[in-house]
Design an enzyme around this catalytic site. Sequence first.
Site, mmCIF file in Angstrom:
data_model
loop_
_atom_site.group_PDB
_atom_site.id
_atom_site.type_symbol
_atom_site.label_atom_id
_atom_site.label_comp_id
_atom_site.label_asym_id
_atom_site.label_seq_id
_atom_site.Cartn_x
_atom_site.Cartn_y
_atom_site.Cartn_z
ATOM 1 N N GLY A 180 -9.419 13.532 0.743
ATOM 2 C CA GLY A 180 -10.026 12.440 -0.016
ATOM 3 C C GLY A 180 -9.563 12.328 -1.456
ATOM 4 N N GLY A 240 -6.579 11.447 -2.628
ATOM 5 C CA GLY A 240 -5.810 10.216 -2.835
ATOM 6 C C GLY A 240 -6.737 9.034 -3.083
ATOM 7 C CD GLU A 287 8.801 0.033 -5.714
ATOM 8 O OE1 GLU A 287 9.655 0.924 -5.757
ATOM 9 O OE2 GLU A 287 8.989 -1.118 -6.138
ATOM 10 C CE1 TYR A 332 -1.236 4.286 -2.410
ATOM 11 C CE2 TYR A 332 0.800 3.639 -1.337
ATOM 12 C CZ TYR A 332 0.126 4.427 -2.247
ATOM 13 O OH TYR A 332 0.810 5.355 -2.993
ATOM 14 C CG ASN A 360 4.617 7.799 2.271
ATOM 15 O OD1 ASN A 360 3.774 8.328 2.990
ATOM 16 N ND2 ASN A 360 4.756 8.098 0.996
#
Length: 144
Positions: free
Chosen positions: A81, A83, A105, A117, A110
């Site tokens: 968590g 990130g 970007e 994101y 990945n």
Amino acid sequence: MSHIEIKKFEEKYVDAVFEIESSELGKVSKESILKTIDSDNLNYYLLLLNDKVIGFFECFILAPEAELYDVVVVDGFRRKGYGMLMLSEFEKLAKSANCNTLLLEVNNINKSAIALYEKFGFVAYGLRKNYYGDNDAILMKKNI
């Protein structure tokens, strides 16, 4: 007891940030990291566990947009968590600077970063072909 905090980069952490950035991203010098101390817009924010750097994010904030350059959590601390915690702090910083759009970007291979994101509300809006050698960069944004 463990203490987690996110705080703006300070010179005393330059060696730790340099080591992490060099091993994870391989494209930085200590001098370029230190230059962010005097920058109004470009900054590193450190993820600290008991005052030890276990991650960071680098961002450029200039209203009406804030751009996220790097988000790194060192191996062994991923998928806990952190990130999401750093993305939340990035958004909070952007809002306090009167930004209404977050940008980033990401390398198209990945997948874990892309999933993070997207979970945070970013959406893809463009592509830079072969930006990372043979890999494309996915451009993402989130309106706040």
